[in-house]
Design an enzyme around this catalytic site. Structure first.
Site, PDB file in Angstrom:
ATOM      1  N   ILE A 134      -1.200  -6.275  -4.395  1.00 55.43           N
ATOM      2  CA  ILE A 134      -2.111  -5.141  -4.315  1.00 55.43           C
ATOM      3  C   ILE A 134      -1.954  -4.353  -5.604  1.00 55.43           C
ATOM      4  O   ILE A 134      -0.927  -4.448  -6.289  1.00 55.43           O
ATOM      5  CB  ILE A 134      -1.856  -4.254  -3.069  1.00 55.43           C
ATOM      6  CG1 ILE A 134      -0.428  -3.717  -3.035  1.00 55.43           C
ATOM      7  CG2 ILE A 134      -2.177  -5.016  -1.799  1.00 55.43           C
ATOM      8  CD1 ILE A 134      -0.158  -2.782  -1.866  1.00 55.43           C
ATOM      9  N   ASP A 135      -2.968  -3.596  -5.964  1.00 55.86           N
ATOM     10  CA  ASP A 135      -2.988  -2.919  -7.251  1.00 55.86           C
ATOM     11  C   ASP A 135      -1.896  -1.864  -7.347  1.00 55.86           C
ATOM     12  O   ASP A 135      -1.439  -1.322  -6.336  1.00 55.86           O
ATOM     13  CB  ASP A 135      -4.354  -2.263  -7.482  1.00 55.86           C
ATOM     14  CG  ASP A 135      -5.491  -3.261  -7.400  1.00 55.86           C
ATOM     15  OD1 ASP A 135      -5.299  -4.399  -7.856  1.00 55.86           O
ATOM     16  OD2 ASP A 135      -6.553  -2.904  -6.859  1.00 55.86           O
ATOM     17  N   ARG A 136      -1.540  -1.564  -8.566  1.00 59.44           N
ATOM     18  CA  ARG A 136      -0.471  -0.595  -8.811  1.00 59.44           C
ATOM     19  C   ARG A 136      -0.725   0.764  -8.134  1.00 59.44           C
ATOM     20  O   ARG A 136       0.187   1.336  -7.533  1.00 59.44           O
ATOM     21  CB  ARG A 136      -0.307  -0.415 -10.328  1.00 59.44           C
ATOM     22  CG  ARG A 136       0.945   0.325 -10.745  1.00 59.44           C
ATOM     23  CD  ARG A 136       1.031   0.332 -12.266  1.00 59.44           C
ATOM     24  NE  ARG A 136       2.359   0.641 -12.743  1.00 59.44           N
ATOM     25  CZ  ARG A 136       2.724   0.530 -14.010  1.00 59.44           C
ATOM     26  NH1 ARG A 136       1.869   0.124 -14.922  1.00 59.44           N
ATOM     27  NH2 ARG A 136       3.954   0.830 -14.372  1.00 59.44           N
ATOM     28  N   THR A 141      -2.397   1.315  -5.460  1.00 58.52           N
ATOM     29  CA  THR A 141      -2.578   1.127  -4.020  1.00 58.52           C
ATOM     30  C   THR A 141      -1.220   1.052  -3.348  1.00 58.52           C
ATOM     31  O   THR A 141      -0.302   0.406  -3.851  1.00 58.52           O
ATOM     32  CB  THR A 141      -3.363  -0.173  -3.738  1.00 58.52           C
ATOM     33  OG1 THR A 141      -4.600  -0.143  -4.432  1.00 58.52           O
ATOM     34  CG2 THR A 141      -3.615  -0.357  -2.251  1.00 58.52           C
ATOM     35  N   ARG A 200     -12.581  -1.321  -3.946  1.00 58.44           N
ATOM     36  CA  ARG A 200     -12.925  -0.256  -4.889  1.00 58.44           C
ATOM     37  C   ARG A 200     -14.283  -0.503  -5.534  1.00 58.44           C
ATOM     38  O   ARG A 200     -15.100   0.420  -5.690  1.00 58.44           O
ATOM     39  CB  ARG A 200     -11.832  -0.157  -5.957  1.00 58.44           C
ATOM     40  CG  ARG A 200     -10.486   0.236  -5.377  1.00 58.44           C
ATOM     41  CD  ARG A 200      -9.327  -0.161  -6.270  1.00 58.44           C
ATOM     42  NE  ARG A 200      -9.365   0.546  -7.542  1.00 58.44           N
ATOM     43  CZ  ARG A 200      -8.477   0.342  -8.515  1.00 58.44           C
ATOM     44  NH1 ARG A 200      -7.496  -0.542  -8.361  1.00 58.44           N
ATOM     45  NH2 ARG A 200      -8.566   1.025  -9.645  1.00 58.44           N
TER      46      ARG A 200
END
Length: 237
Positions: free
Chosen positions: A57-59, A61, A161
């Site tokens: 998962i993104d930084r 998030t 997003r």
């Protein structure tokens, strides 16, 4: 040893963490900072053995990241992550009220941020709506926000997003695909620079035993605080 990570599920083959905002899952070509917090590295130091991330998962998030405790365990489960056999549910705060309480966003997206467009589907459910008596734009005297439960049926980069941006219901705090007016409003009004996207639930079946595994990650403090400030109601199911 550097800081430890909250392990929220563990069995013989797999473990899951509740990743905080700002932490990388593994080292990337984009983030080379010497002192970057990297979950894979911290867990190796914390546990004394190497773990294998099954997804990322993104930084900015927060939420669930699943790891295999061996390369064999990771290889056995990895193919399920390209199907809907692994179900991932997210929570997010977005600008505005959605046109329907439940729906699917199906704008085609590239697998990465560039390239050939592919099918992409994001299902959402509105959990709570609010309207606050403060203006976040020149057009309205009040501001509306929603708390959504979201299920990405496909796995495109930044899918939630990007789909919310396409629908003009931007994820609050998203500095890449979001709305700068909203982000500036949240910074000025609430002192918030966080993104409000959380990997909340993950479900899968153990490849060898067939056991159903259901994992839930509690919301971080900045998220629950903002729900309270906005009067958005969240009742965990």
């Amino acid at each position: 040893m550097e800081e430890s990570i909250d392990i929220i599920f563990e069995n013989e083959n797999y473990l899951a963490i509740n990743k905080p905002v700002g932490m990388l899952v593994h080292r990337t070509n984009i983030a080379f900072e010497e002192h970057a917090l990297i979950a894979e590295r911290i867990l190796k130091q914390q546990l004394g053995f190497k773990v294998f991330p099954l997804h990322r998962i993104d930084r900015p998030t927060s939420g669930i990241v699943l790891f295999g405790k061996s390369s064999d365990a990771a290889s056995a489960l990895q193919p399920q992550f390209t199907t809907e056999k692994v179900k991932k549910l997210y929570l997010c705060i977005v600008r505005g009220h959605m046109p329907t309480a439940h729906g699917i966003l199906d704008f085609p997206l590239s697998k990465k941020l560039e390239g050939e467009l592919r099918e992409a589907r994001t299902e959402f459910w509105t959990l709570s709506e609010t309207e606050i008596p403060f203006s976040s734009s020149d057009r309205y005297l009040t501001s509306r926000y929603s708390l959504l439960k979201v299920y990405p049926h496909t796995g495109r980069m930044h899918q939630i997003r990007r789909h919310m941006a396409k629908a003009r219901h931007y994820v609050i705090g998203d500095t890449t695909h979001g709305d700068n007016k909203q982000n500036n409003f949240f910074r000025d009004r609430f002192g918030s620079t966080q993104m409000y996207l959380h990997a909340w639930k993950l479900a899968f079946k153990e490849p060898n035993t067939g056991q159903q595994i259901d994992i839930t990650a509690d919301l971080p403090t900045h998220f629950t605080d903002m729900l309270q400030k906005l009067s958005l109601e969240f009742k965990p199911l």
